[in-house]
Design a protein around this motif. Structure first.
Motif, PDB file in Angstrom:
ATOM      1  N   SER A 340     -50.513 -27.115 -75.189  1.00 46.05           N
ATOM      2  CA  SER A 340     -51.141 -27.279 -73.982  1.00 46.05           C
ATOM      3  C   SER A 340     -49.880 -26.760 -72.950  1.00 46.05           C
ATOM      4  O   SER A 340     -48.781 -27.512 -73.143  1.00 46.05           O
ATOM      5  CB  SER A 340     -51.733 -28.209 -73.670  1.00 46.05           C
ATOM      6  N   ASP A 344     -50.070 -19.071 -69.042  1.00 45.06           N
ATOM      7  CA  ASP A 344     -51.135 -18.429 -70.245  1.00 45.06           C
ATOM      8  C   ASP A 344     -50.131 -18.060 -71.253  1.00 45.06           C
ATOM      9  O   ASP A 344     -49.230 -17.314 -71.176  1.00 45.06           O
ATOM     10  CB  ASP A 344     -51.952 -17.336 -69.631  1.00 45.06           C
ATOM     11  N   GLN A 378     -61.103 -21.007 -77.178  1.00 41.03           N
ATOM     12  CA  GLN A 378     -61.085 -22.179 -76.548  1.00 41.03           C
ATOM     13  C   GLN A 378     -60.683 -23.356 -77.404  1.00 41.03           C
ATOM     14  O   GLN A 378     -60.428 -24.210 -76.976  1.00 41.03           O
ATOM     15  CB  GLN A 378     -62.819 -22.430 -76.507  1.00 41.03           C
ATOM     16  N   GLY A 381     -56.957 -22.941 -76.577  1.00 37.16           N
ATOM     17  CA  GLY A 381     -56.443 -22.687 -75.318  1.00 37.16           C
ATOM     18  C   GLY A 381     -55.746 -21.462 -74.998  1.00 37.16           C
ATOM     19  O   GLY A 381     -54.638 -21.473 -74.218  1.00 37.16           O
ATOM     20  N   PRO A 396     -60.081 -19.256 -72.399  1.00 36.93           N
ATOM     21  CA  PRO A 396     -60.469 -20.550 -72.772  1.00 36.93           C
ATOM     22  C   PRO A 396     -61.544 -21.489 -72.016  1.00 36.93           C
ATOM     23  O   PRO A 396     -62.007 -22.208 -72.497  1.00 36.93           O
ATOM     24  CB  PRO A 396     -58.875 -21.262 -72.578  1.00 36.93           C
ATOM     25  N   ASP A 397     -61.761 -20.723 -70.758  1.00 40.04           N
ATOM     26  CA  ASP A 397     -62.782 -21.241 -70.044  1.00 40.04           C
ATOM     27  C   ASP A 397     -64.076 -20.985 -70.432  1.00 40.04           C
ATOM     28  O   ASP A 397     -65.092 -21.108 -69.652  1.00 40.04           O
ATOM     29  CB  ASP A 397     -62.389 -21.212 -68.455  1.00 40.04           C
TER      30      ASP A 397
END
Length: 477
Positions: A340, A344, A378, A381, A396-397
């Motif tokens: 994480s 990006d 997703q 991430g 990812p969203d």
């Protein structure tokens, strides 16, 4: 230009009813929209057959038949699978007959055949009378039009064994995923979305020319090289120097401010004469492994032409600790967990690479590209650019874009390297990451489409893509 799954379409219908939207009126709107679009391709002397099914798709066909007949077209309505059972379609059928219109039987030849048999809720394969009539229809020398999706095609998956072979498919409210999946997209023919008055939107959509024009801006005259960022490209080896060359030219042709190529001394010696505009970091991959990441970089791309997996993993572990957006391609793709981070990570696998990353067989991926690309994006991430026909760009969203530009000319070694360079340039020079990625993919495909206008697809080289870029982008500035 939204894309809806079969489940979403059912939910939209339910929400529409609860919101007070009259389903009878919506079906009327759908039939009228089909008529307005269809009459662009037919004549008053054409003999038209509309094959309606038992559900709401068949109801749309009933309304369409009424509009055609009441406007002077030679149209016949048939129910090859039996009369409709949909409550709303039954009301429209009652209206149809009250107008003095009749039901026919299939007889003779037709100039136009409309498939309104099965809709988004149907599950292949075809069976019984429906299978027989679809086989018959496909054998006819007629213009074939499908309502919403061709009968025999699943809404959500590719890989149909047998289906109505449409020349045109008029998708109501939005596309279905199968419109872009291998084994089903070819059954659709030319696709067009028709609005039927529903307000719902989707997080899945086709990245269109209109969206590209809204996000691709002409450059201001007061700009300078620093305005458009400096990108780091880690690519090329003594065995594969061309990968760095293709990616480097792709980046520079796409408008990056400055480019530093980290590669071997041998490759740098070759590239310097071909790409004098770039800067070079000798043994750049090794230096990054040792923690020496050049300062002032806006983004980094890694992978084309890199075979040393140990060095790649070492470099990635260092790069993951930076705040640089990362484009990971080719030799740098693999089965791993991504950390994480604020910046990006963009992965650009083709189906074979994606299969190795996920463990999912290629045929299964191709049947459901949108689902698998989004799930990976997703879960990990990361932004996933699943290359191929109808390239899928998943975020990812939950946002997902499908790109329709490009053709089989891009099915050649090196074109992916060019795209990596283009992505590096767009990510380095544009503010919005989503449109930067989508526009790079869009222009990559546009180059192949421009080539296809005057030359054979099979003759396209990866280096030709970069040569065409300035002309393609000029058309859209």
């Amino acid at each position: 230009m939204y894309i809806f799954t079969g489940t979403e379409i059912k939910q939209i219908d339910q929400v529409a009813q609860k919101s007070g939207l009259d389903v009878f009126a919506l079906m009327e709107t759908a039939g009228r929209a089909l008529f307005e679009e269809m009459k662009k391709h037919i004549g008053k002397t054409d003999r038209i057959l509309i094959m309606s099914g038992k559900g709401n798709n068949g109801g749309d066909g009933i309304v369409l038949a009424r509009y055609l007949q009441q406007n002077g077209y030679l149209c016949e309505l048939v129910f090859p699978a039996g009369k409709t059972k949909s409550e709303t379609a039954l009301k429209h059928f009652a209206h149809y007959t009250s107008c003095g219109l009749k039901v026919s039987e299939i007889e003779g030849t037709y100039d136009v055949i409309v498939d309104a048999i099965l809709g988004a809720g149907a599950t292949p394969p075809l069976q019984g009378e429906i299978q027989k009539v679809i086989r018959w229809a496909n054998e006819q020398h007629a213009l074939k039009i499908a309502v919403d999706l061709p009968t025999g095609v699943s809404a959500d998956e590719g890989g149909a064994d047998e289906a109505f072979q449409a020349h045109y498919t008029y998708c109501l409210h939005g596309y279905k995923p199968s419109a872009f999946l291998e084994g089903s997209t070819d059954f659709y023919g030319e696709k067009k979305v028709l609005s039927i008055g529903l307000p719902q939107e989707s997080k899945w959509r086709v990245w269109t020319e209109e969206q590209m024009k809204q996000t691709f801006q002409k450059r201001e005259q007061g700009a300078h090289k620093g305005t458009f960022g400096t990108g780091l490209l880690l690519a090329g080896s003594d065995e594969m120097p061309g990968s760095a060359l293709l990616a480097g030219i792709g980046a520079l042709r796409s408008g990056i401010g400055k480019l530093m190529i980290g590669t071997s001394r041998f490759v740098a010696g070759i590239l310097a004469g071909r790409i004098p505009e770039a800067m070079y970091a000798h043994d750049g991959l090794k230096k990054v492994v040792d923690g020496q990441v050049p300062k002032g970089m806006k983004a980094c791309a890694i992978g084309p032409g890199l075979p040393d997996q140990k060095a790649i993993e070492g470099a990635l572990q260092v790069l993951f600790q930076t705040d640089l957006p990362l484009i990971i391609d080719a030799g740098a793709l693999g089965e791993r967990q991504y950390p994480s981070r604020k910046a990006d990570i963009i992965l650009t696998p083709h189906p074979g690479e994606f299969s190795k990353m996920t463990g999912v067989p290629v045929p299964e991926i191709q049947k459901n590209r949108l689902h698998f690309a989004l799930k990976y994006a997703q879960d990990q991430g990361v932004i996933t650019v699943l290359k191929g026909r109808n390239t899928v760009i998943a975020f990812p969203d939950g946002d997902l874009f499908v790109n329709e530009t490009g053709n089989a000319g891009l099915a050649k070694g090196g074109t992916g390297d060019t795209l990596t360079g283009m992505l590096l340039a767009f990510v380095s020079s544009e503010k919005d990451i989503k449109s930067a990625v989508a526009n790079a993919v869009y222009f990559h495909g546009c180059c192949a489409d421009l080539w296809d206008k005057t030359k054979a697809q099979r003759g396209l080289l990866a280096s030709d893509v970069s040569e065409l870029l300035p002309e393609v982008m000029k058309n859209f500035e």
